[in-house]
Design a protein around this motif. Structure first.
Motif, PDB file in Angstrom:
ATOM      1  N   SER A  20     -47.314 -57.513 108.371  1.00  0.00           N
ATOM      2  CA  SER A  20     -46.081 -56.737 108.369  1.00  0.00           C
ATOM      3  C   SER A  20     -45.498 -56.555 106.971  1.00  0.00           C
ATOM      4  CB  SER A  20     -45.043 -57.416 109.262  1.00  0.00           C
ATOM      5  OG  SER A  20     -44.733 -58.685 108.737  1.00  0.00           O
ATOM      6  N   ALA A  21     -46.003 -57.273 105.985  1.00  0.00           N
ATOM      7  CA  ALA A  21     -45.429 -57.198 104.642  1.00  0.00           C
ATOM      8  C   ALA A  21     -45.818 -55.891 103.971  1.00  0.00           C
ATOM      9  CB  ALA A  21     -45.916 -58.365 103.802  1.00  0.00           C
ATOM     10  N   SER A  22     -44.852 -55.277 103.326  1.00  0.00           N
ATOM     11  CA  SER A  22     -45.140 -54.065 102.577  1.00  0.00           C
ATOM     12  C   SER A  22     -45.595 -54.452 101.179  1.00  0.00           C
ATOM     13  CB  SER A  22     -43.890 -53.193 102.495  1.00  0.00           C
ATOM     14  OG  SER A  22     -42.921 -53.834 101.696  1.00  0.00           O
ATOM     15  N   THR A  23     -46.265 -53.516 100.504  1.00  0.00           N
ATOM     16  CA  THR A  23     -46.684 -53.819  99.137  1.00  0.00           C
ATOM     17  C   THR A  23     -45.466 -53.936  98.233  1.00  0.00           C
ATOM     18  OG1 THR A  23     -47.000 -51.454  98.724  1.00  0.00           O
ATOM     19  CG2 THR A  23     -48.948 -52.733  99.335  1.00  0.00           C
ATOM     20  N   GLU A  24     -44.392 -53.263  98.576  1.00  0.00           N
ATOM     21  CA  GLU A  24     -43.167 -53.374  97.781  1.00  0.00           C
ATOM     22  C   GLU A  24     -42.615 -54.798  97.845  1.00  0.00           C
ATOM     23  OE1 GLU A  24     -38.678 -51.745  98.187  1.00  0.00           O
ATOM     24  OE2 GLU A  24     -40.237 -50.221  98.182  1.00  0.00           O
ATOM     25  N   GLU A  25     -42.731 -55.423  99.002  1.00  0.00           N
ATOM     26  CA  GLU A  25     -42.219 -56.777  99.178  1.00  0.00           C
ATOM     27  C   GLU A  25     -43.063 -57.808  98.443  1.00  0.00           C
ATOM     28  OE1 GLU A  25     -42.659 -58.693 103.083  1.00  0.00           O
ATOM     29  OE2 GLU A  25     -40.489 -58.882 103.040  1.00  0.00           O
ATOM     30  N   THR A  26     -44.363 -57.591  98.361  1.00  0.00           N
ATOM     31  CA  THR A  26     -45.255 -58.563  97.738  1.00  0.00           C
ATOM     32  C   THR A  26     -45.597 -58.218  96.297  1.00  0.00           C
ATOM     33  OG1 THR A  26     -47.197 -57.401  98.582  1.00  0.00           O
ATOM     34  CG2 THR A  26     -46.307 -59.200  99.939  1.00  0.00           C
ATOM     35  N   PHE A  27     -45.127 -57.094  95.801  1.00  0.00           N
ATOM     36  CA  PHE A  27     -45.447 -56.640  94.452  1.00  0.00           C
ATOM     37  C   PHE A  27     -44.740 -57.492  93.408  1.00  0.00           C
ATOM     38  CE2 PHE A  27     -44.445 -53.814  90.830  1.00  0.00           C
ATOM     39  CZ  PHE A  27     -45.735 -53.526  90.433  1.00  0.00           C
ATOM     40  N   SER A  28     -45.466 -57.857  92.362  1.00  0.00           N
ATOM     41  CA  SER A  28     -44.886 -58.626  91.267  1.00  0.00           C
ATOM     42  C   SER A  28     -44.712 -57.706  90.068  1.00  0.00           C
ATOM     43  CB  SER A  28     -45.809 -59.789  90.914  1.00  0.00           C
ATOM     44  OG  SER A  28     -45.270 -60.493  89.833  1.00  0.00           O
ATOM     45  N   HIS A  29     -43.478 -57.494  89.660  1.00  0.00           N
ATOM     46  CA  HIS A  29     -43.189 -56.603  88.546  1.00  0.00           C
ATOM     47  C   HIS A  29     -43.699 -57.190  87.241  1.00  0.00           C
ATOM     48  CE1 HIS A  29     -40.511 -54.080  90.956  1.00  0.00           C
ATOM     49  NE2 HIS A  29     -40.186 -55.207  91.557  1.00  0.00           N
ATOM     50  N   THR A  30     -44.298 -56.358  86.418  1.00  0.00           N
ATOM     51  CA  THR A  30     -44.751 -56.769  85.095  1.00  0.00           C
ATOM     52  C   THR A  30     -44.466 -55.651  84.099  1.00  0.00           C
ATOM     53  OG1 THR A  30     -46.968 -55.879  85.437  1.00  0.00           O
ATOM     54  CG2 THR A  30     -46.636 -58.202  85.989  1.00  0.00           C
ATOM     55  N   THR A  31     -44.429 -56.007  82.839  1.00  0.00           N
ATOM     56  CA  THR A  31     -44.294 -55.012  81.786  1.00  0.00           C
ATOM     57  C   THR A  31     -45.693 -54.644  81.324  1.00  0.00           C
ATOM     58  OG1 THR A  31     -42.209 -56.001  81.091  1.00  0.00           O
ATOM     59  CG2 THR A  31     -43.287 -54.555  79.520  1.00  0.00           C
ATOM     60  N   PRO A  32     -46.030 -53.362  81.325  1.00  0.00           N
ATOM     61  CA  PRO A  32     -47.372 -52.960  80.882  1.00  0.00           C
ATOM     62  C   PRO A  32     -47.623 -53.378  79.435  1.00  0.00           C
ATOM     63  CG  PRO A  32     -46.225 -51.130  81.942  1.00  0.00           C
ATOM     64  CD  PRO A  32     -45.229 -52.234  81.776  1.00  0.00           C
ATOM     65  N   LEU A  33     -48.877 -53.683  79.134  1.00  0.00           N
ATOM     66  CA  LEU A  33     -49.258 -54.112  77.793  1.00  0.00           C
ATOM     67  C   LEU A  33     -48.829 -53.086  76.743  1.00  0.00           C
ATOM     68  CD1 LEU A  33     -50.645 -56.115  75.930  1.00  0.00           C
ATOM     69  CD2 LEU A  33     -52.814 -54.979  76.445  1.00  0.00           C
ATOM     70  N   MET A  34     -48.947 -51.808  77.045  1.00  0.00           N
ATOM     71  CA  MET A  34     -48.544 -50.769  76.093  1.00  0.00           C
ATOM     72  C   MET A  34     -47.062 -50.909  75.725  1.00  0.00           C
ATOM     73  SD  MET A  34     -49.212 -48.303  74.119  1.00  0.00           S
ATOM     74  CE  MET A  34     -50.809 -47.711  74.538  1.00  0.00           C
ATOM     75  N   MET A  35     -46.220 -51.244  76.694  1.00  0.00           N
ATOM     76  CA  MET A  35     -44.786 -51.399  76.403  1.00  0.00           C
ATOM     77  C   MET A  35     -44.526 -52.648  75.556  1.00  0.00           C
ATOM     78  SD  MET A  35     -43.375 -48.751  77.440  1.00  0.00           S
ATOM     79  CE  MET A  35     -41.751 -49.252  76.979  1.00  0.00           C
ATOM     80  N   VAL A  36     -45.308 -53.696  75.758  1.00  0.00           N
ATOM     81  CA  VAL A  36     -45.170 -54.892  74.921  1.00  0.00           C
ATOM     82  C   VAL A  36     -45.522 -54.535  73.479  1.00  0.00           C
ATOM     83  CG1 VAL A  36     -46.046 -57.224  74.481  1.00  0.00           C
ATOM     84  CG2 VAL A  36     -45.594 -56.474  76.832  1.00  0.00           C
ATOM     85  N   LYS A  37     -46.566 -53.730  73.298  1.00  0.00           N
ATOM     86  CA  LYS A  37     -46.944 -53.276  71.958  1.00  0.00           C
ATOM     87  C   LYS A  37     -45.841 -52.416  71.343  1.00  0.00           C
ATOM     88  CE  LYS A  37     -51.915 -53.476  72.704  1.00  0.00           C
ATOM     89  NZ  LYS A  37     -53.170 -52.712  72.785  1.00  0.00           N
ATOM     90  N   VAL A  38     -45.226 -51.551  72.144  1.00  0.00           N
ATOM     91  CA  VAL A  38     -44.109 -50.731  71.659  1.00  0.00           C
ATOM     92  C   VAL A  38     -42.953 -51.631  71.223  1.00  0.00           C
ATOM     93  CG1 VAL A  38     -42.336 -49.066  72.374  1.00  0.00           C
ATOM     94  CG2 VAL A  38     -44.734 -48.653  72.951  1.00  0.00           C
ATOM     95  N   LEU A  39     -42.667 -52.668  71.992  1.00  0.00           N
ATOM     96  CA  LEU A  39     -41.603 -53.600  71.618  1.00  0.00           C
ATOM     97  C   LEU A  39     -41.916 -54.282  70.291  1.00  0.00           C
ATOM     98  CD1 LEU A  39     -40.723 -55.303  75.017  1.00  0.00           C
ATOM     99  CD2 LEU A  39     -39.342 -53.671  73.731  1.00  0.00           C
ATOM    100  N   MET A  40     -43.176 -54.616  70.079  1.00  0.00           N
ATOM    101  CA  MET A  40     -43.556 -55.238  68.813  1.00  0.00           C
ATOM    102  C   MET A  40     -43.371 -54.274  67.641  1.00  0.00           C
ATOM    103  SD  MET A  40     -46.846 -57.350  70.209  1.00  0.00           S
ATOM    104  CE  MET A  40     -47.158 -58.332  68.763  1.00  0.00           C
ATOM    105  N   VAL A  41     -43.665 -53.010  67.858  1.00  0.00           N
ATOM    106  CA  VAL A  41     -43.456 -52.002  66.812  1.00  0.00           C
ATOM    107  C   VAL A  41     -41.959 -51.833  66.551  1.00  0.00           C
ATOM    108  CG1 VAL A  41     -43.690 -49.540  66.257  1.00  0.00           C
ATOM    109  CG2 VAL A  41     -45.627 -50.789  67.232  1.00  0.00           C
TER     110      VAL A  41
END
Length: 176
Positions: A20-41
């Motif tokens: 009965s669980a939806s993927t929205e309920e079990t989804f774990s939010h993460t920051t994409p690697l590209m955004m981490v690189k943007v933050l470093m820049v």
């Protein structure tokens, strides 16, 4: 035999489809690697520091929204000397609980909103008035800001979260 494996595979497929669980309920939010690189820049260009923060027992700081009841293992009941202790009601989320990651992200979003951060994408946050950026991955936070802003945020967040802090790393080394 082959027939036994086919029946087992069908049972697993039916059981999986029946969840009965939806993927929205079990989804774990993460920051994409590209955004981490943007933050470093961003840190390099604006000459900001990067600080890693670890949230201790992240899920145990998130209240349950609904009643969650688990059965007490026999070994625990016997060790406690209480054979009548059959169930526990959980007041806080547990790390492997189906919706814990989503609830944890919602909890962090609310805490950061109170500190004047806006939710940008997934687990990426930006302060509305200053150059402060925060990326979260379950129980690890990457804070990008000036030394003064890092001190201020670190002083405010532990009131709601139990944090361990790493040393700040300057981005000046990479900007040569």
């Amino acid at each position: 035999s082959r027939d036994v494996w086919i029946r087992r595979a069908r049972m697993v497929a039916r059981g999986f489809r029946g969840q009965s669980a939806s993927t929205e309920e079990t989804f774990s939010h993460t920051t994409p690697l590209m955004m981490v690189k943007v933050l470093m820049v961003i840190a390099m260009v604006k000459r900001l520091l990067m600080s890693a923060l670890d949230v201790s027992d992240a899920f145990l700081q998130v209240l349950q929204r609904e009643d969650v009841v688990v059965s007490v293992p026999n070994s625990v009941r016997m060790a406690a000397g209480n054979a009548n202790l059959l169930f526990w009601q959980l007041l806080k989320c547990l790390p492997r609980q189906r919706n814990a990651a989503t609830r944890g992200n919602e909890h962090l979003t609310n805490l950061l909103n109170d500190l004047n951060f806006e939710h940008m994408q997934g687990t990426l946050f930006r302060h509305r008035e200053r150059d402060i950026f925060l990326s979260a991955h379950i129980d690890d936070l990457l804070l990008i800001a000036s030394k003064e802003d890092i001190e201020e945020i670190y002083g405010k967040l532990p009131k709601q979260l139990s944090l361990k802090r790493s040393e700040e790393h300057t981005s000046e080394l990479q900007s040569r």
